[in-house]
Scaffold this motif. Structure first.
Motif, PDB file in Angstrom:
ATOM      1  N   GLY A  19      47.615  38.921  33.592  1.00 53.96           N
ATOM      2  CA  GLY A  19      47.084  40.134  34.190  1.00 53.96           C
ATOM      3  C   GLY A  19      46.685  41.147  33.139  1.00 53.96           C
ATOM      4  N   VAL A  20      47.499  41.266  32.101  1.00 55.73           N
ATOM      5  CA  VAL A  20      47.149  42.174  30.999  1.00 55.73           C
ATOM      6  C   VAL A  20      45.884  41.688  30.306  1.00 55.73           C
ATOM      7  N   ARG A  21      45.763  40.381  30.093  1.00 56.79           N
ATOM      8  CA  ARG A  21      44.549  39.834  29.457  1.00 56.79           C
ATOM      9  C   ARG A  21      43.331  40.103  30.328  1.00 56.79           C
ATOM     10  N   PHE A  22      43.467  39.904  31.645  1.00 54.15           N
ATOM     11  CA  PHE A  22      42.365  40.169  32.563  1.00 54.15           C
ATOM     12  C   PHE A  22      41.987  41.645  32.511  1.00 54.15           C
ATOM     13  N   LEU A  23      42.990  42.518  32.467  1.00 51.61           N
ATOM     14  CA  LEU A  23      42.753  43.958  32.408  1.00 51.61           C
ATOM     15  C   LEU A  23      41.921  44.323  31.190  1.00 51.61           C
TER      16      LEU A  23
ATOM     17  N   TRP B 269      32.504  34.968  42.750  1.00 49.11           N
ATOM     18  CA  TRP B 269      33.044  34.172  41.649  1.00 49.11           C
ATOM     19  C   TRP B 269      32.772  34.857  40.309  1.00 49.11           C
ATOM     20  N   SER B 270      32.015  35.933  40.336  1.00 49.78           N
ATOM     21  CA  SER B 270      31.797  36.775  39.158  1.00 49.78           C
ATOM     22  C   SER B 270      32.931  37.790  39.074  1.00 49.78           C
ATOM     23  N   PRO B 271      33.643  37.869  37.935  1.00 48.49           N
ATOM     24  CA  PRO B 271      34.741  38.840  37.836  1.00 48.49           C
ATOM     25  C   PRO B 271      34.306  40.267  38.144  1.00 48.49           C
ATOM     26  N   SER B 272      33.143  40.693  37.657  1.00 53.77           N
ATOM     27  CA  SER B 272      32.703  42.060  37.917  1.00 53.77           C
ATOM     28  C   SER B 272      32.469  42.311  39.400  1.00 53.77           C
ATOM     29  N   ASP B 273      31.776  41.387  40.054  1.00 51.66           N
ATOM     30  CA  ASP B 273      31.531  41.551  41.482  1.00 51.66           C
ATOM     31  C   ASP B 273      32.839  41.547  42.264  1.00 51.66           C
ATOM     32  N   ALA B 274      33.772  40.673  41.875  1.00 46.37           N
ATOM     33  CA  ALA B 274      35.063  40.614  42.565  1.00 46.37           C
ATOM     34  C   ALA B 274      35.840  41.912  42.365  1.00 46.37           C
ATOM     35  N   ILE B 275      35.829  42.450  41.178  1.00 48.01           N
ATOM     36  CA  ILE B 275      36.549  43.694  40.879  1.00 48.01           C
ATOM     37  C   ILE B 275      36.011  44.845  41.728  1.00 48.01           C
ATOM     38  N   GLY B 276      34.707  45.032  41.708  1.00 50.82           N
ATOM     39  CA  GLY B 276      34.119  46.104  42.502  1.00 50.82           C
ATOM     40  C   GLY B 276      34.364  45.909  43.987  1.00 50.82           C
ATOM     41  N   SER B 277      34.322  44.671  44.435  1.00 53.89           N
ATOM     42  CA  SER B 277      34.492  44.386  45.860  1.00 53.89           C
ATOM     43  C   SER B 277      35.920  44.633  46.314  1.00 53.89           C
ATOM     44  N   VAL B 278      36.908  44.291  45.484  1.00 52.74           N
ATOM     45  CA  VAL B 278      38.305  44.575  45.830  1.00 52.74           C
ATOM     46  C   VAL B 278      38.519  46.078  45.973  1.00 52.74           C
ATOM     47  N   ALA B 279      38.003  46.849  45.023  1.00 55.61           N
ATOM     48  CA  ALA B 279      38.150  48.307  45.100  1.00 55.61           C
ATOM     49  C   ALA B 279      37.462  48.859  46.346  1.00 55.61           C
ATOM     50  N   ASN B 280      36.273  48.373  46.634  1.00 56.93           N
ATOM     51  CA  ASN B 280      35.544  48.791  47.823  1.00 56.93           C
ATOM     52  C   ASN B 280      36.326  48.461  49.086  1.00 56.93           C
ATOM     53  N   TYR B 281      36.921  47.270  49.111  1.00 59.75           N
ATOM     54  CA  TYR B 281      37.724  46.845  50.258  1.00 59.75           C
ATOM     55  C   TYR B 281      38.883  47.813  50.488  1.00 59.75           C
ATOM     56  N   LEU B 282      39.660  48.088  49.434  1.00 62.74           N
ATOM     57  CA  LEU B 282      40.837  48.930  49.601  1.00 62.74           C
ATOM     58  C   LEU B 282      40.474  50.349  50.026  1.00 62.74           C
TER      59      LEU B 282
ATOM     60  N   ALA C 190      37.353  54.535  38.753  1.00 61.49           N
ATOM     61  CA  ALA C 190      36.755  55.869  38.800  1.00 61.49           C
ATOM     62  C   ALA C 190      35.983  56.099  40.103  1.00 61.49           C
ATOM     63  N   GLU C 191      35.287  55.067  40.574  1.00 59.28           N
ATOM     64  CA  GLU C 191      34.440  55.231  41.757  1.00 59.28           C
ATOM     65  C   GLU C 191      35.223  55.210  43.067  1.00 59.28           C
ATOM     66  N   TYR C 192      36.296  54.417  43.116  1.00 53.01           N
ATOM     67  CA  TYR C 192      37.014  54.237  44.375  1.00 53.01           C
ATOM     68  C   TYR C 192      38.439  54.783  44.353  1.00 53.01           C
ATOM     69  N   GLY C 193      38.916  55.182  43.173  1.00 58.12           N
ATOM     70  CA  GLY C 193      40.252  55.758  43.087  1.00 58.12           C
ATOM     71  C   GLY C 193      41.378  54.765  43.051  1.00 58.12           C
ATOM     72  N   VAL C 194      41.062  53.476  43.036  1.00 56.34           N
ATOM     73  CA  VAL C 194      42.097  52.437  43.041  1.00 56.34           C
ATOM     74  C   VAL C 194      42.494  52.122  41.604  1.00 56.34           C
ATOM     75  N   PRO C 195      43.775  52.185  41.258  1.00 55.44           N
ATOM     76  CA  PRO C 195      44.182  51.910  39.877  1.00 55.44           C
ATOM     77  C   PRO C 195      43.763  50.526  39.401  1.00 55.44           C
ATOM     78  N   LYS C 196      43.436  50.436  38.136  1.00 51.26           N
ATOM     79  CA  LYS C 196      42.970  49.177  37.543  1.00 51.26           C
ATOM     80  C   LYS C 196      43.989  48.057  37.740  1.00 51.26           C
ATOM     81  N   HIS C 197      45.267  48.385  37.551  1.00 53.74           N
ATOM     82  CA  HIS C 197      46.274  47.327  37.617  1.00 53.74           C
ATOM     83  C   HIS C 197      46.486  46.834  39.046  1.00 53.74           C
ATOM     84  N   VAL C 198      46.166  47.654  40.062  1.00 58.17           N
ATOM     85  CA  VAL C 198      46.251  47.187  41.441  1.00 58.17           C
ATOM     86  C   VAL C 198      45.127  46.192  41.732  1.00 58.17           C
ATOM     87  N   ILE C 199      43.917  46.504  41.266  1.00 58.28           N
ATOM     88  CA  ILE C 199      42.792  45.574  41.445  1.00 58.28           C
ATOM     89  C   ILE C 199      43.107  44.243  40.758  1.00 58.28           C
ATOM     90  N   ALA C 200      43.594  44.317  39.521  1.00 55.77           N
ATOM     91  CA  ALA C 200      43.923  43.093  38.786  1.00 55.77           C
ATOM     92  C   ALA C 200      45.013  42.312  39.490  1.00 55.77           C
TER      93      ALA C 200
END
Length: 328
Positions: A88-92, A205-218, A104-114
């Protein structure tokens, strides 16, 4: 939507059983509904269903998912291991720009998304081996209790494939039909998936798209800006001074106010307003439950998968990733 978590602990599945789903009694209904959208002809839908394979073991896996069947210590031990936290730290760090932007855009902490991506798919290491059409046709036509949900997701999957240019027979995911690093079901892929890397398509399956989508979901699962609350806590372990008679535990929403629970709770490390919405969690660990006070952000995680153990595992993994990142 009921979210269904996919983990690497899925059962080893038996070979698929060949079945012609085009002749299933519900196939005509699906073909008619999709034809009415103008995106498919009836013949196209029935041709795909004719090539789907029935696999009863997929239903068994969904019904025996660990968050349904294990105790809290057993479930927690699946995810709170050194390698998942270290990865998780490596992914972060590897995906820091996307994580920082999403935070920054959705207010969800980075470590929660990871943590969500780590709990769901080992940071993309295992996104699912099953043809999505097989998973959703099997669950949507043959599941004994959840056919309406999965039938709806099967329809959403056909529409997703048309929108994204996917071959319906080629996509792979979980036993429940969830896809990508973030394990979105098709309806949420369509509604909440984001093109976060700017390549013109939503590819979970793209890490960037998945990251943004998780934040958007929450942040937006329940509607615009009604989810994650930036800067607020998630949950606190608490001691209970007396049995909370009549107080519901492990609910899907924060059903109490702090004023209603405060007389029962000892040693809360923060000060809460009397009107603060809260929930009480009781995690079964043995003779005595482990109690937690849950705040609205806990329930944003719970919207991802409506199982208390799942949301608590994500929260504790996120805490461990954050602590390891600071210590390293």
């Amino acid at each position: 939507m009921m979210r269904v978590t996919f983990t690497v602990l899925s059962l080893v599945l038996a070979p698929c059983v060949l079945a012609d789903y085009s002749s299933h009694p519900k196939a005509a209904q699906l073909a008619d509904e999709l034809a009415a959208t103008g995106e498919y002809t009836r013949a196209e839908v029935l041709d795909v269903l004719r090539k789907a394979q029935r696999n009863p073991k997929l239903i068994e896996s969904e019904r025996k998912a660990p968050e349904r069947t294990r105790t809290w210590p057993e479930y927690r031990s699946i995810f709170m291991d050194g390698s998942r936290v270290a990865n998780g730290v490596r992914f972060l760090r590897k995906h820091y720009p996307s994580l920082a932007r999403a935070s920054a855009e959705y207010g969800v902490p980075k470590h929660v998304i990871a943590a969500i991506i780590g709990v769901e798919t080992l940071y993309g290491g295992y996104t699912g081996p099953h043809p999505v059409i097989d998973s959703l046709a099997t669950q949507g036509f043959d599941h004994p209790t959840r056919t309406p949900f999965f039938f709806s997701e099967l329809k959403e999957y056909f529409l997703l494939c048309r929108e994204m240019g996917f071959d319906p027979l080629a996509q792979k995911g979980s036993y429940a039909g969830a896809m990508g690093l973030s394990q979105f079901m098709p309806s949420n892929y369509r509604r909440l998936g984001l093109d976060y890397d700017g390549d013109g398509r939503v590819n979970l399956w793209s890490p960037s798209d998945a990251i943004g989508s998780v934040a958007n979901y929450l942040k937006n699962f329940r509607g615009t800006n009604t989810g994650w609350r930036a800067g607020e806590a998630v949950a606190f372990p608490v001691k209970i001074s007396s049995p909370p008679e009549g107080v519901a535990v492990n609910q899907k929403t924060p059903t109490h106010t702090w004023a209603a629970l405060s007389a029962h709770v000892e040693e809360l490390p923060v000060t809460l307003e009397a009107t603060q919405a809260v929930g009480l969690l009781a995690l079964q660990t043995g003779a005595e439950p482990e109690y937690w006070l849950a705040l609205p952000n806990f329930y944003s995680i719970l919207s991802y998968n409506p199982r208390t153990y799942y949301a608590m595992a994500v929260f504790q993994v996120s805490q461990a990733i954050a602590a390891a990142d600071l210590a390293d």
